[in-house]
Design an enzyme around this catalytic site. Structure first.
Site, short mmCIF file in Angstrom:
data_model
loop_
_atom_site.label_atom_id
_atom_site.label_comp_id
_atom_site.label_asym_id
_atom_site.label_seq_id
_atom_site.Cartn_x
_atom_site.Cartn_y
_atom_site.Cartn_z
N GLU A 12 5.13 -18.85 25.12
CA GLU A 12 4.88 -19.92 26.07
C GLU A 12 6.20 -20.63 26.31
O GLU A 12 6.65 -21.44 25.49
CB GLU A 12 3.84 -20.91 25.53
CG GLU A 12 3.47 -21.96 26.56
CD GLU A 12 3.13 -23.32 25.97
OE1 GLU A 12 2.28 -24.01 26.54
OE2 GLU A 12 3.73 -23.69 24.95
N ASP A 61 3.62 -21.14 20.59
CA ASP A 61 3.46 -22.35 21.40
C ASP A 61 4.75 -23.16 21.44
O ASP A 61 5.52 -23.18 20.49
CB ASP A 61 2.34 -23.21 20.81
CG ASP A 61 2.17 -24.50 21.56
OD1 ASP A 61 1.63 -24.46 22.68
OD2 ASP A 61 2.59 -25.55 21.04
N LYS A 66 -4.31 -32.11 -5.70
CA LYS A 66 -3.15 -32.66 -5.00
C LYS A 66 -1.91 -32.51 -5.88
O LYS A 66 -2.01 -32.25 -7.08
CB LYS A 66 -3.35 -34.14 -4.66
CG LYS A 66 -4.46 -34.43 -3.65
CD LYS A 66 -4.50 -35.91 -3.32
CE LYS A 66 -5.63 -36.24 -2.36
NZ LYS A 66 -5.64 -37.68 -1.99
N TRP A 114 -8.09 -36.50 -12.33
CA TRP A 114 -7.02 -37.13 -11.57
C TRP A 114 -6.02 -37.86 -12.47
O TRP A 114 -5.42 -38.87 -12.08
CB TRP A 114 -7.59 -38.08 -10.51
CG TRP A 114 -8.48 -37.37 -9.53
CD1 TRP A 114 -9.83 -37.30 -9.56
CD2 TRP A 114 -8.06 -36.59 -8.41
NE1 TRP A 114 -10.31 -36.53 -8.52
CE2 TRP A 114 -9.23 -36.08 -7.80
CE3 TRP A 114 -6.82 -36.28 -7.86
CZ2 TRP A 114 -9.20 -35.27 -6.66
CZ3 TRP A 114 -6.77 -35.48 -6.74
CH2 TRP A 114 -7.96 -34.98 -6.14
#
Length: 664
Positions: free
Chosen positions: A380, A326, A113, A81
């Site tokens: 939808e 959606d 990350k 890290w």
């Protein structure tokens, strides 16, 4: 002749020809803008092959799209890290890149990350194109590098998508099991796929597949668009599920949420490069007022690159056969359709329409067909936008099917009334009317009707009596009514001109109670986020009557090819609560009256021949009392006092039956 065929198909649109022209002109401009040197959308939609982590000959390449960032660093357990050891270099106005030497430098399963220096702040972020995201025991999210020793071996090369006559089983992986926990992809593959196949459904629609940090969001608050949800297991477990479904002859479609994104910056894509407008509309326009989420700016080429590549990614990497898009109403109107009653065509074509969003949907549909010619796309949209399910070549938006969202609303409102007050004319209109040449998916209830705050059909009908009177040895008028109407409501919905049909997992058998995911308000309990299959299957309970009827109904629909046809109304008597119609060679009679049976009902058929009952809701095997003969042959005759032919038939109260023409 009009330039666009939609103007001929739906004459009401002719007054809005300029709006249609604008839609199509902008579509062509946007397509030309993003394609440039690419030959097709399929060539363009390769962002996931460029950005993210990619293994090369001597190591790894990692790239990010972060136009306004001041600096990026790759951090993870592979470098303890260290926040400065692996800086990325900006290689153009928008992209960043780093080469890490050595394949084993970053082992499979490493937590990773991106450290992003932007807008005066330094933040740890999840890579935009992460394909696996997990939280640790400290609730800390990170991307997980994927470098498995062997690739998943697909065996579905002979599978052919069945695009027509869809019988859809809507399902949520996590709540598909009976144990009070988050169920897995593997458990769904082993336990639920065989059930779907046995029940006769040919398509499974999977909810909540893209990664979402809050389990109770039902998957509609997506954080990582390229990562299948880690809630349910490993990446290859999802691939195995799809592969197995294909080998069973079942289509697999995915709920695709491109209408909005989670606002979280720690887990999601919001403000990745330090701006609120990298992906979304800037300022207030970028916030959905009801959903507490972020709204994409579909006019931006970078956003189209991200989202269209996502469409291709799920089709190719996971072999999905298509999507249910959606939240489309929210996408295509600038006010998101909030509080709008779409009772006039002017409301579809106005300054309120987000043409860029409509163009995105057109591009997504075109791309899906380039990747998979038979890909299934479902929309939808509660507004009923004209042309939604017409081909783009006709100035449509390109979907195959629309969800008939007015149907569950109709049933909810109808069940609020006394049986004697049901309006059969309105029933006929709601269940049979559709836009010309546009296919619709009929349904009584989806997951929406099962959530806390709403009620399933069976719970609306029976309520608390379900807790005490579903034993076969008990007699209860409320339960008898509920079972009778549950069967009739589903059958008339699927048989009255449906192009496709949808059922939510467990509701075919009248699943008791509601859906409530673990949350603070219920003590983080999983008790209502499961499916009680043992209750539904129990021989001593009445639930299996409903499940058995549903299976027989599906078999009937397939055997007599009842989907996608025009139905003809034969009789509608609102006083006697009888409605009859014909679908191909099948005549349906529904008697919704709560008490009145009719010994010799004169039913016009306008045909000559003989008819025999092939299925009815009063059969003993479905919890009825067996009042209808399947052996008796009805011969048509000239009905007294009329100039048309028909039959005289016994139709008991709260019963539906189907008659087949015998001598075709």
């Amino acid at each position: 002749m009009a330039k666009w065929e939609i103007l001929e198909i739906d004459p009401w649109i002719k007054d809005y020809e300029n709006d249609i022209n604008l839609r199509m002109n902008e579509y062509e401009k946007q397509k030309e803008r993003i394609l440039q040197d690419n030959k097709s959308l399929k060539d363009f939609a390769n962002a996931h092959h460029y950005y993210g982590f990619h293994k090369v000959k001597n190591g790894w390449i990692y790239r990010e799209w972060a136009p306004k960032a001041d600096g990026l660093y790759l951090i993870g357990d592979f470098n303890d890290w260290d926040r400065h050891a692996h800086p990325l270099t900006k290689i153009n106005d928008e992209d960043w890149e780093i080469f890490i030497k050595g394949i084993r430098t970053i082992p499979h399963g490493s937590r990773i990350k991106a450290l992003v220096d932007a807008n005066g702040a330094i933040k740890d972020r999840i890579p935009l194109y992460a394909t696996r995201v997990e939280r640790d025991n400290k609730n800390d999210f990170a991307a997980i590098l994927q470098n498995p020793r062997s690739k998943f071996k697909w065996t579905d090369q002979d599978f052919k998508i069945n695009k027509n006559d869809l019988l859809i089983y809507e399902a949520h992986i996590g709540m598909a099991g009976e144990e009070e926990k988050v169920s897995t992809y593997k458990e769904f593959e082993k336990n639920i796929l065989p059930r779907i196949k046995k029940d006769g459904y040919n398509t499974v629609q999977l909810m909540a597949i893209a990664e979402h940090p809050y389990y109770g969001s039902f998957g509609y608050q997506v954080s990582n668009f390229y990562a299948p949800s880690s809630w349910y297991g490993q990446i290859n477990d999802l691939k195995s599920l799809v592969n197995t479904a294909h080998n069973m002859g079942i289509n697999v479609i995915m709920d695709l949420v491109h209408s909005h994104a989670i606002k979280n910056t720690i887990e999601g894509i919001n403000e990745f490069d330090g701006t609120d407008y990298q992906f979304f509309h800037a300022g207030v326009e970028g916030n959905h007022p009801d959903w507490d989420s972020k709204l994409f700016d579909y006019s931006k080429p970078g956003v189209l690159h991200f989202l269209l590549s996502n469409v291709k990614y799920w089709l190719e990497e996971f072999h999905f056969d298509g999507f249910r898009f959606d939240g489309v109403t929210s996408m295509i109107y600038k006010n998101h359709g909030r509080g709008e009653n779409f009772d006039h065509y002017s409301k579809y074509f106005s300054m309120n329409t987000d043409i860029a969003a409509i163009n995105y949907l057109q591009l997504a549909n075109e791309l899906a067909r380039e990747v998979k010619p038979d890909a299934i796309t479902i929309v939808e949209d509660m507004s009923g936008m004209p042309g939604m399910c017409l081909p783009i070549s006709k100035a449509g938006i390109g979907f195959d099917y629309r969800l008939a969202m007015g149907m569950p609303d109709f049933w909810e409102k109808t069940l609020e009334k006394q049986d004697e007050d049901w309006d059969l004319s309105n029933m006929w209109y709601e269940l049979s009317t559709h836009r010309p040449e546009e296919k619709r998916i009929s349904y009584v209830e989806s997951h929406d009707q099962a959530l806390v705050g709403s009620k399933t059909t069976i719970f609306t009908l029976a309520d608390k009596e379900m807790y005490w009177s579903m034993d076969k040895d008990s007699t209860n008028y409320i339960i008898d009514r509920a079972i009778a109407l549950h069967k009739m409501i589903r059958w008339i919905t699927i048989s009255m001109g449906a192009d496709a049909y949808l059922n939510f997992m467990g509701n075919e058998s009248g699943h008791p109670e509601w859906i409530d995911f673990p949350r603070e308000g219920n003590g983080y309990s999983f008790s209502h986020a499961t499916r009680k299959w043992s209750i539904l299957d129990a021989d001593y309970l009445k639930y299996h009557y409903l499940g058995d009827f549903d299976k027989a109904m599906i078999e009937h629909i397939k055997k007599y090819e009842q989907l996608g046809n025009t139905t003809f109304r034969l009789w509608l008597d609102n006083d006697r609560k009888v409605i009859a119609f014909r679908n191909k060679d099948i005549v349906y009679v529904f008697n919704f009256h709560p008490t009145n049976s009719y010994e010799s009902f004169a039913l016009p058929i306008h045909d000559l021949g003989e008819f025999r009952t092939v299925l009815d809701t009063d059969e003993v095997r479905f919890g009825g009392v067996g009042r209808i003969s399947h052996d008796y042959v009805y011969k048509t005759e000239r009905l007294a006092g009329t100039d048309y032919d028909g039959i005289k038939i016994y139709i008991p109260s709260r019963t539906a039956l189907a008659l087949e023409k015998c001598n075709k």
